[in-house]
Design a protein around this motif. Structure first.
Motif, PDB file in Angstrom:
ATOM      1  N   GLY A 350     -21.849  12.864   4.120  1.00 49.15           N
ATOM      2  CA  GLY A 350     -22.670  11.670   4.278  1.00 49.15           C
ATOM      3  C   GLY A 350     -23.187  11.153   2.957  1.00 49.15           C
ATOM      4  N   SER A 351     -23.883  10.035   3.007  1.00 50.96           N
ATOM      5  CA  SER A 351     -24.379   9.387   1.790  1.00 50.96           C
ATOM      6  C   SER A 351     -25.835   9.764   1.534  1.00 50.96           C
ATOM      7  CB  SER A 351     -24.268   7.872   1.927  1.00 50.96           C
ATOM      8  OG  SER A 351     -22.937   7.462   2.102  1.00 50.96           O
ATOM      9  N   ARG A 352     -26.205   9.781   0.265  1.00 48.05           N
ATOM     10  CA  ARG A 352     -27.606   9.955  -0.130  1.00 48.05           C
ATOM     11  C   ARG A 352     -28.214   8.573  -0.328  1.00 48.05           C
ATOM     12  NH1 ARG A 352     -30.797  13.787  -2.135  1.00 48.05           N
ATOM     13  NH2 ARG A 352     -29.061  15.273  -2.269  1.00 48.05           N
ATOM     14  N   VAL A 353     -29.349   8.316   0.290  1.00 44.91           N
ATOM     15  CA  VAL A 353     -30.011   7.023   0.212  1.00 44.91           C
ATOM     16  C   VAL A 353     -31.404   7.207  -0.366  1.00 44.91           C
ATOM     17  CG1 VAL A 353     -30.734   4.971   1.496  1.00 44.91           C
ATOM     18  CG2 VAL A 353     -28.730   6.257   2.257  1.00 44.91           C
ATOM     19  N   GLU A 354     -31.753   6.364  -1.335  1.00 44.23           N
ATOM     20  CA  GLU A 354     -33.070   6.451  -1.975  1.00 44.23           C
ATOM     21  C   GLU A 354     -33.706   5.063  -2.040  1.00 44.23           C
ATOM     22  OE1 GLU A 354     -32.793   9.317  -5.584  1.00 44.23           O
ATOM     23  OE2 GLU A 354     -30.756   8.546  -5.222  1.00 44.23           O
ATOM     24  N   ALA A 536     -22.715  12.916  18.594  1.00 42.07           N
ATOM     25  CA  ALA A 536     -21.465  13.419  18.029  1.00 42.07           C
ATOM     26  C   ALA A 536     -21.070  12.614  16.795  1.00 42.07           C
ATOM     27  CB  ALA A 536     -20.357  13.361  19.079  1.00 42.07           C
ATOM     28  N   ALA A 537     -21.308  11.283  16.860  1.00 39.79           N
ATOM     29  CA  ALA A 537     -20.959  10.426  15.726  1.00 39.79           C
ATOM     30  C   ALA A 537     -21.838  10.702  14.519  1.00 39.79           C
ATOM     31  CB  ALA A 537     -21.089   8.954  16.129  1.00 39.79           C
ATOM     32  N   MET A 538     -23.055  11.196  14.756  1.00 45.11           N
ATOM     33  CA  MET A 538     -23.981  11.459  13.647  1.00 45.11           C
ATOM     34  C   MET A 538     -23.591  12.690  12.843  1.00 45.11           C
ATOM     35  SD  MET A 538     -27.630  10.778  15.536  1.00 45.11           S
ATOM     36  CE  MET A 538     -27.957   9.247  16.430  1.00 45.11           C
ATOM     37  N   GLN A 539     -22.745  13.526  13.396  1.00 45.12           N
ATOM     38  CA  GLN A 539     -22.348  14.736  12.698  1.00 45.12           C
ATOM     39  C   GLN A 539     -21.594  14.405  11.411  1.00 45.12           C
ATOM     40  OE1 GLN A 539     -23.327  17.807  13.769  1.00 45.12           O
ATOM     41  NE2 GLN A 539     -24.428  16.672  15.383  1.00 45.12           N
ATOM     42  N   HIS A 540     -21.937  15.095  10.359  1.00 48.37           N
ATOM     43  CA  HIS A 540     -21.252  14.979   9.066  1.00 48.37           C
ATOM     44  C   HIS A 540     -21.413  13.601   8.432  1.00 48.37           C
ATOM     45  CE1 HIS A 540     -19.575  18.757  10.341  1.00 48.37           C
ATOM     46  NE2 HIS A 540     -18.908  18.181  11.339  1.00 48.37           N
ATOM     47  N   ARG A 541     -22.478  12.900   8.779  1.00 46.99           N
ATOM     48  CA  ARG A 541     -22.771  11.630   8.116  1.00 46.99           C
ATOM     49  C   ARG A 541     -24.268  11.392   8.151  1.00 46.99           C
ATOM     50  NH1 ARG A 541     -19.693   9.614  12.320  1.00 46.99           N
ATOM     51  NH2 ARG A 541     -18.172   8.841  10.838  1.00 46.99           N
ATOM     52  N   THR A 542     -24.718  10.559   7.237  1.00 49.40           N
ATOM     53  CA  THR A 542     -26.125  10.183   7.196  1.00 49.40           C
ATOM     54  C   THR A 542     -26.371   9.092   8.231  1.00 49.40           C
ATOM     55  OG1 THR A 542     -26.152  10.647   4.829  1.00 49.40           O
ATOM     56  CG2 THR A 542     -27.979   9.355   5.693  1.00 49.40           C
TER      57      THR A 542
END
Length: 601
Positions: A350-354, A536-542
């Motif tokens: 997933g992505s890091r968001v700041e 399920a879609a949230m797995q392995h992503r931000t």
């Protein structure tokens, strides 16, 4: 951009020059069309010369045999002139019509493409119906001029100028007097022209008003009917139509005065010239053929001026339409592409968001901060929920992350790169959005889902539909995945539309997923199955979730509580309820539990 906005004088002066970039690529065809135009005008101007020869040589020959041969030769010459005129006119018509259609298509495409790139700020001040009016109605006006009127105007200008030159050459004294009279026509004609142009622009604006009203009402026709406001909306549209008609009537009246004045003045001047010509024939100074030639040239000149007067009105109207189109083309989105965009580095899981000290005011509400010094870091793979009362700034966070707007201060970073330094395409390609109001396009179910990734195969589309629990109801449609869903998905229920939208986001498979009330339109059973699909879609992503229904976010890694654009609390569901703050109040209202009782749980 209001339809009544006045343009500066410098911009008004551009008129049709705004079409130059669209005409430039077709210089070769324009040259050929102009050559055909010149040749057809020259063929027309050659006709009086052939007529003079017919009269002088044919009827003045003494021998009957010579007279017959002379007549035959001159009739053949006149036929050759007519054939040449037909050939060159047909060539001119085809090339000019092609040019009008091509330039109009290019102009329409350019305006539409440019509008698609505008930020939402543009649509805060510009109605969609007005934009559609400019893209359709205004381009049609331009097409009429480029593909017809302008060609007719140039042809008659050349023909009228040629006829005038021939008259001056053959009758210099008389035509000198005529030209003196014609000079007096110019000033009133310019005055009428300015009035027509101003009213032409106003007329297009009023037509745009009717389009804006129609688009707004037709998009909300169920609400209009549910409140029985059909008569009121019809009355509002009728008032706008009457205003458009009144402006068009004023424009037509001024234009009619202009045409009548020009034709009358020119015709009077030409009659004076003909009167002098007849006196010259009586005095024996010129021949009958010479007078016949003069009559035809005078007729050509008068008819050319009459056509030019008509065409000039069309040109002025097109100038107003062009100005309105150029206004759209000159609109610049405040969300600009970076000059040298940076590459977005991939992140595992997933992505890091700041968000770093973000302050943002919507352009339409400059005095009210939608976000006030907001700072938030989201780790790769983390699920963060945003909750709070309406107007707290939840949706604003998503809009800034997608760069629909840029904050007035602060920065947003994705995988360590500031979003302002990324190309919009790269930024948005890494983000999937499931909005609160699902958007369904007027195409099949298959293509609606494939919108998330146009290169996806049918099997991949179907797999995404199954993951979003949309496969069963899609297969039950009359034509399955090929079923046309209607404008805005009118053939589907709200829950079905939402599952199509979720399937679209799943097919895109982005590292960052934004869910804006993704289950708000679902019934209890649909919400349960779709919530499972979303988890399920949230797995392995931000994942960044906006939710008013707190039951859907109790498993979030963190819940961020917003109020008046500020973060007032952060924690997990149980922690926030135990603290007894704003979140506990919201939970109490939704779950029917008191805060202390919920804390005990």
């Amino acid at each position: 951009m209001s339809s009544t906005t006045e343009r500066p004088a410098s911009k008004q002066a551009r008129s049709l020059s705004g079409l130059a970039p669209f005409l430039r690529p077709y210089r070769g065809r324009i040259a050929l069309a102009f050559a055909a135009l010149l040749l057809s005008a020259m063929a027309t101007l050659a006709f009086p010369l052939a007529l003079r020869g017919l009269i002088d040589a044919g009827f003045e020959a003494a021998n009957p045999g010579e007279k017959l041969m002379a007549l035959r030769e001159h009739f053949l010459a006149m036929f050759a002139v007519g054939a040449a005129l037909g050939l060159f006119s047909a060539s001119r018509f085809y090339m000019v019509t092609w040019l009008g259609e091509r330039v109009t298509a290019d102009l329409r495409n350019a305006v539409y493409t440019h509008v698609l790139r505008q930020s939402p700020e543009f649509f805060e001040t510009t109605q969609t119906g007005e934009v559609l009016s400019r893209i359709t109605t205004d381009t049609t006006v331009v097409q009429t001029v480029v593909g017809s009127s302008l060609s007719m105007g140039l042809r008659n200008m050349v023909m009228g100028a040629g006829a005038l030159v021939m008259l001056i050459v053959t009758n210099p004294y008389v035509m000198g007097q005529v030209l003196g009279i014609l000079v007096l026509v110019v000033a009133p004609a310019l005055y009428f022209g300015r009035r027509v142009r101003k009213l032409s622009r106003a007329s297009q604006d009023r037509v745009a008003d009717t389009s804006a009203i129609a688009a707004e009402v037709l998009n909300a026709v169920t609400v209009v009917q549910s409140y029985t406001q059909e008569a009121a909306e019809a009355k509002r549209f009728s008032a706008a139509s009457e205003a458009a008609f009144d402006t068009a009537r004023k424009r037509t009246r001024i234009r009619s005065f202009m045409v009548a004045f020009i034709i009358t003045a020119v015709f009077g001047a030409m009659l004076w010239g003909l009167y002098q010509g007849t006196q010259a024939v009586i005095a024996g100074k010129i021949s009958a053929g010479h007078l016949g030639q003069t009559v035809v040239y005078v007729t050509l000149l008068v008819s050319s001026v009459a056509v030019l007067a008509e065409v000039w009105g069309d040109v002025l109207r097109a100038a107003g339409a062009t100005e309105r189109l150029i206004e759209l083309m000159e609109a610049r989105s405040p969300v600009a592409e970076p000059a040298a965009p940076k590459a977005l580095t991939a992140a595992q899981g997933g992505s890091r968001v700041e968000f770093d000290a973000i302050t943002f005011n919507y352009p339409s509400r400059p005095a009210t901060a939608a976000l006030d010094r907001l700072s938030l870091n989201i780790a790769p793979g983390e699920t963060v929920a945003l909750v709070g009362p309406s107007g707290a700034g939840k949706s604003t966070v998503l809009q800034l992350l997608l760069r629909f707007y840029d904050p007035q201060s602060g920065s947003i970073r994705l995988n360590g790169v500031e979003t302002r330094e990324l190309s919009l395409k790269d930024l948005r390609a890494n983000i999937g959005l499931v909005p609160q109001d699902s958007v369904i396009f007027s195409t099949s179910a298959l293509e609606n889902i494939r919108y998330g990734r146009p290169s996806a195969t049918d099997d991949e589309v179907i797999a995404a539909a199954k993951a979003a629990f949309a496969d069963d109801f899609i297969r039950a449609l009359p034509e399955g995945y090929q079923s046309f869903l209607g404008e805005r998905g009118v053939r589907l229920s709200g829950g079905q539309r939402q599952r199509i939208s979720i399937a679209r986001a799943m097919l895109k498979n982005p590292p960052l997923l934004l869910l804006d009330e993704a289950t708000s339109a679902l019934d209890a059973e649909s919400e349960r199955v779709v919530q499972a699909a979303l988890e399920a879609a949230m797995q392995h992503r931000t994942t960044l979730v906006i939710a008013h229904r707190l039951a859907t976010i109790q498993k979030a890694d963190r819940i961020v509580v917003l109020d008046a654009g500020r973060i007032v609390d952060i924690g997990r569901h149980d922690e926030l309820v135990a603290r007894g703050g704003l979140y506990a109040k919201l939970a109490s209202m939704q779950f029917g539990l008191k805060a202390d009782a919920q804390a005990a749980v």
